[in-house]
Design a protein around this motif. Structure first.
Motif, PDB file in Angstrom:
ATOM      1  N   ALA C  58      -4.267   7.200 -15.785  1.00 23.34           N
ATOM      2  CA  ALA C  58      -4.040   6.600 -14.481  1.00 23.34           C
ATOM      3  C   ALA C  58      -4.752   7.422 -13.422  1.00 23.34           C
ATOM      4  O   ALA C  58      -5.300   8.479 -13.710  1.00 23.34           O
ATOM      5  CB  ALA C  58      -2.544   6.550 -14.186  1.00 23.34           C
ATOM      6  N   ALA C  60      -4.787   9.056  -9.223  1.00 25.30           N
ATOM      7  CA  ALA C  60      -3.864   9.660  -8.270  1.00 25.30           C
ATOM      8  C   ALA C  60      -3.266   8.582  -7.367  1.00 25.30           C
ATOM      9  O   ALA C  60      -3.919   7.568  -7.100  1.00 25.30           O
ATOM     10  CB  ALA C  60      -4.596  10.700  -7.430  1.00 25.30           C
ATOM     11  N   PRO C  61      -2.022   8.760  -6.920  1.00 30.04           N
ATOM     12  CA  PRO C  61      -1.371   7.718  -6.113  1.00 30.04           C
ATOM     13  C   PRO C  61      -1.870   7.679  -4.679  1.00 30.04           C
ATOM     14  O   PRO C  61      -1.083   7.732  -3.737  1.00 30.04           O
ATOM     15  CB  PRO C  61       0.103   8.102  -6.196  1.00 30.04           C
ATOM     16  CG  PRO C  61       0.095   9.564  -6.386  1.00 30.04           C
ATOM     17  CD  PRO C  61      -1.120   9.875  -7.186  1.00 30.04           C
ATOM     18  N   ILE C  62      -3.171   7.636  -4.500  1.00 34.19           N
ATOM     19  CA  ILE C  62      -3.748   7.544  -3.161  1.00 34.19           C
ATOM     20  C   ILE C  62      -4.775   6.430  -3.192  1.00 34.19           C
ATOM     21  O   ILE C  62      -5.649   6.408  -4.064  1.00 34.19           O
ATOM     22  CB  ILE C  62      -4.403   8.862  -2.739  1.00 34.19           C
ATOM     23  CG1 ILE C  62      -3.346   9.946  -2.625  1.00 34.19           C
ATOM     24  CG2 ILE C  62      -5.116   8.704  -1.424  1.00 34.19           C
ATOM     25  CD1 ILE C  62      -3.898  11.299  -2.394  1.00 34.19           C
ATOM     26  N   ILE C  63      -4.661   5.507  -2.267  1.00 35.36           N
ATOM     27  CA  ILE C  63      -5.540   4.342  -2.274  1.00 35.36           C
ATOM     28  C   ILE C  63      -6.814   4.686  -1.515  1.00 35.36           C
ATOM     29  O   ILE C  63      -6.774   5.092  -0.359  1.00 35.36           O
ATOM     30  CB  ILE C  63      -4.842   3.147  -1.623  1.00 35.36           C
ATOM     31  CG1 ILE C  63      -3.582   2.807  -2.409  1.00 35.36           C
ATOM     32  CG2 ILE C  63      -5.768   1.965  -1.567  1.00 35.36           C
ATOM     33  CD1 ILE C  63      -2.666   1.911  -1.650  1.00 35.36           C
ATOM     34  N   THR C  64      -7.955   4.537  -2.177  1.00 30.22           N
ATOM     35  CA  THR C  64      -9.227   4.770  -1.501  1.00 30.22           C
ATOM     36  C   THR C  64     -10.044   3.487  -1.531  1.00 30.22           C
ATOM     37  O   THR C  64     -10.024   2.751  -2.518  1.00 30.22           O
ATOM     38  CB  THR C  64     -10.018   5.890  -2.194  1.00 30.22           C
ATOM     39  OG1 THR C  64     -10.022   5.625  -3.588  1.00 30.22           O
ATOM     40  CG2 THR C  64      -9.406   7.231  -1.943  1.00 30.22           C
ATOM     41  N   GLY C  66      -9.630   0.792   0.069  1.00 30.79           N
ATOM     42  CA  GLY C  66      -8.931  -0.434   0.408  1.00 30.79           C
ATOM     43  C   GLY C  66      -8.455  -1.257  -0.754  1.00 30.79           C
ATOM     44  O   GLY C  66      -7.743  -2.229  -0.580  1.00 30.79           O
ATOM     45  N   MET C  72      -1.368   3.719 -11.490  1.00 32.64           N
ATOM     46  CA  MET C  72      -1.292   4.959 -10.734  1.00 32.64           C
ATOM     47  C   MET C  72      -0.164   5.821 -11.293  1.00 32.64           C
ATOM     48  O   MET C  72       0.756   5.353 -11.928  1.00 32.64           O
ATOM     49  CB  MET C  72      -1.047   4.670  -9.252  1.00 32.64           C
ATOM     50  CG  MET C  72      -2.273   4.120  -8.551  1.00 32.64           C
ATOM     51  SD  MET C  72      -2.136   4.150  -6.790  1.00 32.64           S
ATOM     52  CE  MET C  72      -1.282   2.646  -6.469  1.00 32.64           C
ATOM     53  N   VAL C  73      -0.293   7.144 -11.013  1.00 36.12           N
ATOM     54  CA  VAL C  73       0.727   8.089 -11.475  1.00 36.12           C
ATOM     55  C   VAL C  73       1.991   7.883 -10.644  1.00 36.12           C
ATOM     56  O   VAL C  73       1.933   7.453  -9.502  1.00 36.12           O
ATOM     57  CB  VAL C  73       0.167   9.516 -11.326  1.00 36.12           C
ATOM     58  CG1 VAL C  73       1.157  10.544 -11.761  1.00 36.12           C
ATOM     59  CG2 VAL C  73      -1.093   9.655 -12.135  1.00 36.12           C
ATOM     60  N   ASP C  74       3.140   8.177 -11.253  1.00 32.66           N
ATOM     61  CA  ASP C  74       4.414   8.014 -10.559  1.00 32.66           C
ATOM     62  C   ASP C  74       4.487   8.946  -9.340  1.00 32.66           C
ATOM     63  O   ASP C  74       4.366  10.157  -9.476  1.00 32.66           O
ATOM     64  CB  ASP C  74       5.541   8.364 -11.536  1.00 32.66           C
ATOM     65  CG  ASP C  74       6.878   7.887 -11.029  1.00 32.66           C
ATOM     66  OD1 ASP C  74       6.918   7.416  -9.890  1.00 32.66           O
ATOM     67  OD2 ASP C  74       7.870   7.989 -11.767  1.00 32.66           O
ATOM     68  N   PRO C  75       4.649   8.412  -8.126  1.00 31.00           N
ATOM     69  CA  PRO C  75       4.645   9.282  -6.949  1.00 31.00           C
ATOM     70  C   PRO C  75       5.969   9.988  -6.682  1.00 31.00           C
ATOM     71  O   PRO C  75       6.000  10.962  -5.945  1.00 31.00           O
ATOM     72  CB  PRO C  75       4.319   8.319  -5.809  1.00 31.00           C
ATOM     73  CG  PRO C  75       4.847   7.029  -6.273  1.00 31.00           C
ATOM     74  CD  PRO C  75       4.715   6.997  -7.747  1.00 31.00           C
ATOM     75  N   VAL C  76       7.060   9.511  -7.275  1.00 38.55           N
ATOM     76  CA  VAL C  76       8.368  10.078  -6.910  1.00 38.55           C
ATOM     77  C   VAL C  76       8.526  11.537  -7.359  1.00 38.55           C
ATOM     78  O   VAL C  76       8.923  12.382  -6.556  1.00 38.55           O
ATOM     79  CB  VAL C  76       9.498   9.188  -7.469  1.00 38.55           C
ATOM     80  CG1 VAL C  76      10.834   9.770  -7.157  1.00 38.55           C
ATOM     81  CG2 VAL C  76       9.389   7.808  -6.904  1.00 38.55           C
ATOM     82  N   GLN C  78       6.178  13.625  -7.779  1.00 37.34           N
ATOM     83  CA  GLN C  78       5.262  14.436  -6.978  1.00 37.34           C
ATOM     84  C   GLN C  78       5.859  14.751  -5.623  1.00 37.34           C
ATOM     85  O   GLN C  78       5.744  15.876  -5.118  1.00 37.34           O
ATOM     86  CB  GLN C  78       3.944  13.702  -6.807  1.00 37.34           C
ATOM     87  CG  GLN C  78       3.221  13.536  -8.110  1.00 37.34           C
ATOM     88  CD  GLN C  78       1.800  13.133  -7.927  1.00 37.34           C
ATOM     89  OE1 GLN C  78       1.270  13.181  -6.832  1.00 37.34           O
ATOM     90  NE2 GLN C  78       1.162  12.730  -9.003  1.00 37.34           N
ATOM     91  N   ALA C  79       6.523  13.763  -5.008  1.00 38.14           N
ATOM     92  CA  ALA C  79       7.151  14.025  -3.720  1.00 38.14           C
ATOM     93  C   ALA C  79       8.273  15.047  -3.863  1.00 38.14           C
ATOM     94  O   ALA C  79       8.436  15.937  -3.015  1.00 38.14           O
ATOM     95  CB  ALA C  79       7.694  12.724  -3.136  1.00 38.14           C
TER      96      ALA C  79
END
Lengths: 88, 94, 156, 228
Positions: C58, C60-64, C66, C72-76, C78-79
């Motif tokens: 997957a 990174a959970p960052i949209i580039t 548009g 995507m990787v699980d963002p929870v 990471q936060a």
């Protein structure tokens, strides 16, 4: 991910540099040796982060390298000041 | 790619053992910064740039700053061994 | 999908860090090393959390650009790890300032010496009063505690 | 005996963690919350960085608790460390190289810090990382010249105003009949600097607060007599 030949060469070089710097960290007879090798490793890791950003094809990872390069300098300078402290 | 990850994780574990084994405190602080250095590259390879940046800023910069300042404050900055000879012999190695 | 080599490499690294840090905390004799071992154990726990949220193929959970990638990787986690790292450095600063205070009070950071000196302090306090004093946790202990501490301590 | 029990404890911990690790297959964990957030977040918060929208949008009150913890830690460290005596000896100034490079580095670190904070919703980074960089920027001159005095009142003022701003933005949402700390304003287009509503403002408040706290902590730690 699949890498081109140049990217593979850069990966091998980065890995070799990391390994050599780390051997100095483990062997270094005195503390200043180890601190200098930590500084060298931080420079190598900055380069490695830029290389990883190139492999993954994403400019986002360059920010990490920027922050790392800026702050590793400050940290190493603080450690160096702590070493020098006794002689002033 | 997996060999770079293996190299970094091996470095991390060796530096973590070095933190506990090295006699000099400043060398131990340098080894701690190596642990978080390798960890931040591992985080980048695990697709977590946010965490990698936090680890780089905190582990490489701030944590070394705090540790070096408190070493200075404690008077444990000696190049050779520890301040108290009896601790330097047996107390430091964990 | 599942790659046992990668799986055991990542989990092995995280578990190794946690175990090395925990062993350093339990077996360490110098207070400064115990603090460093705490930082290492924390790093291992953070790595384990991030690995738990990993998907091997997957992004990174960052949209580039548009467009939203399909995997995507699980963002929870990471936060959560982001929070944990920042709190960890605050705790580290607090613990170090407490260690500086201990050094001022006892003149050493060796845990065995600190324990002996604390026992001696309790002994002195108790010896003056010759009975159980009313203040603080030191008073509630029986009078023969200093002997127990010195004999059961790090002597052997 | 004590070492043996310690080793036994470490081995038990390792076994326990290995059992946990063996039961999780890599990437096979059911990411119910994570998948839902990944689907909804770009439309709901307008932030390109989904970690940012988790930290500030979905878990904003957690972040408030986090900066409260950081504040308490730095306050307690300052209390424990105490003030230095005015007549105590200071470290000597550093050499010319460090002094000049500190002057060069200060504006650079300041720019990097604000860049990281303000782009927190687009690229990796945000208030915490940028705050650390700001603290380092204000600490580098102190590292070069230990005699420099630190404006603790100004730091406290910035810290208090930033913390109040964070809570105020949260309360504004409450007054409009939404949940506490729910993002307000226009979402904007995904990926632009001015987008994602109030998230960049919240991150700016977090960054200033973290920076001021850590700078005060570092100054307290450095600005004290060295024990003989």
């Amino acid at each position: 991910m699949t890498l081109t030949v140049l990217e593979q060469i850069s990966a091998i070089l980065v890995g070799l540099a990391l390994l050599l710097g780390f051997i100095r960290l483990l062997l270094g007879p005195t503390a200043p040796d180890r601190v200098v090798s930590a500084d060298t490793l931080s420079v190598i890791v900055t380069a490695a982060l830029v290389a990883v950003g190139a492999w993954l094809g994403n400019a986002l990872y360059l920010d990490v390298a920027l922050v790392y390069g800026a702050l590793a300098f400050v940290g190493i300078v603080a450690v160096a000041r702590a070493i020098e402290g006794g002689h002033s | 790619m997996i060999w770079l990850l293996g190299l970094l994780i091996g470095m991390m574990l060796a530096a973590a053992i070095a933190v506990l084994v090295l006699e000099n405190h400043i060398a131990a602080v340098a080894a701690t910064s190596i642990v978080s250095l390798a960890l931040s590259v591992v985080f980048v390879l695990l697709r977590a740039p946010d965490v990698a940046m936090t680890e780089a800023a905190v582990g490489a910069g701030l944590s070394s700053l705090i540790l070096a300042l408190s070493l200075r404050r404690l008077g444990l900055w000696q190049i050779e061994g520890d301040k108290h000879p009896e601790i330097a012999k047996e107390g430091v190695d964990a | 999908m599942s790659d046992p080599e990668l799986h055991w490499l990542l989990y092995g690294g995280a578990i190794g860090l946690i175990v090395i840090g925990a062993a350093g905390i339990v077996m360490g004799k110098h207070l400064f090393r115990i603090i460093l071992a705490l930082a290492i154990a924390e790093a291992g726990a953070n790595l384990m959390l991030v690995v738990a949220g990993l998907r091997p193929d997957a992004v990174a959970p960052i949209i580039t650009g548009g467009m939203i990638p399909e995997q995507m990787v699980d963002p929870v986690p990471q936060a959560m790890v982001l929070t944990a790292i920042v709190i960890g450095v605050g705790i580290q600063a607090l613990v170090l300032s407490l260690a500086i205070r201990v050094y001022k009070a006892y003149g050493t950071l060796d845990m065995r010496e600190i324990r002996l000196k604390m026992a001696a302090d309790i002994d002195a306090e108790a010896g003056v009063d010759d009975e159980v004093s009313q203040e603080g946790p030191a008073g509630e202990r029986p009078l023969e505690l200093p002997d127990a501490v010195t004999s059961g301590g790090p002597g052997q | 005996m004590r070492n043996l029990t310690s080793l036994l404890f470490a081995a038990g911990l390792a076994f326990f963690l290995l059992v946990i690790a063996a039961r999780f297959d890599l990437g096979a964990a059911p990411m119910l919350v994570g998948d839902a957030i990944l689907q909804e977040a770009p439309a709901e918060t307008g932030a390109a960085n989904i970690v940012t929208s988790v930290v500030l949008g979905y878990r904003g009150i957690d972040t408030l608790g986090e900066i409260a913890i950081l504040f308490t830690a730095s306050l307690a460290a300052g209390l424990v460390l105490g003030r230095r005596r005015p007549e105590a000896s200071r470290d000597a100034d550093s050499g010319a190289v460090l002094q000049i490079s500190a002057q060069l580095l200060f504006p650079l670190l300041l720019v990097v810090g604000f860049y990281i904070i303000l782009h927190g919703h687009l690229t990796p980074g945000g208030g915490f990382q940028g705050g650390v960089i700001l603290a380092a920027a204000f600490f580098v001159p102190l590292l070069a010249r230990p005699g420099t005095s630190v404006n603790h009142t100004g730091l406290s003022l910035v810290e208090g105003l930033a913390g109040a701003g964070f809570i105020l933005i949260g309360l504004l949402a409450l007054f409009q009949g939404k949940a506490f700390l729910q993002p307000l304003l226009d979402k904007g287009t995904l990926g632009m600097l001015v987008s994602a509503g109030t998230l960049p403002l919240l991150y700016l408040a977090v960054g200033l607060k973290v920076g001021a706290e850590l700078a005060g902590l570092l100054a307290n730690l450095a600005d004290s007599e060295v024990d003989p």
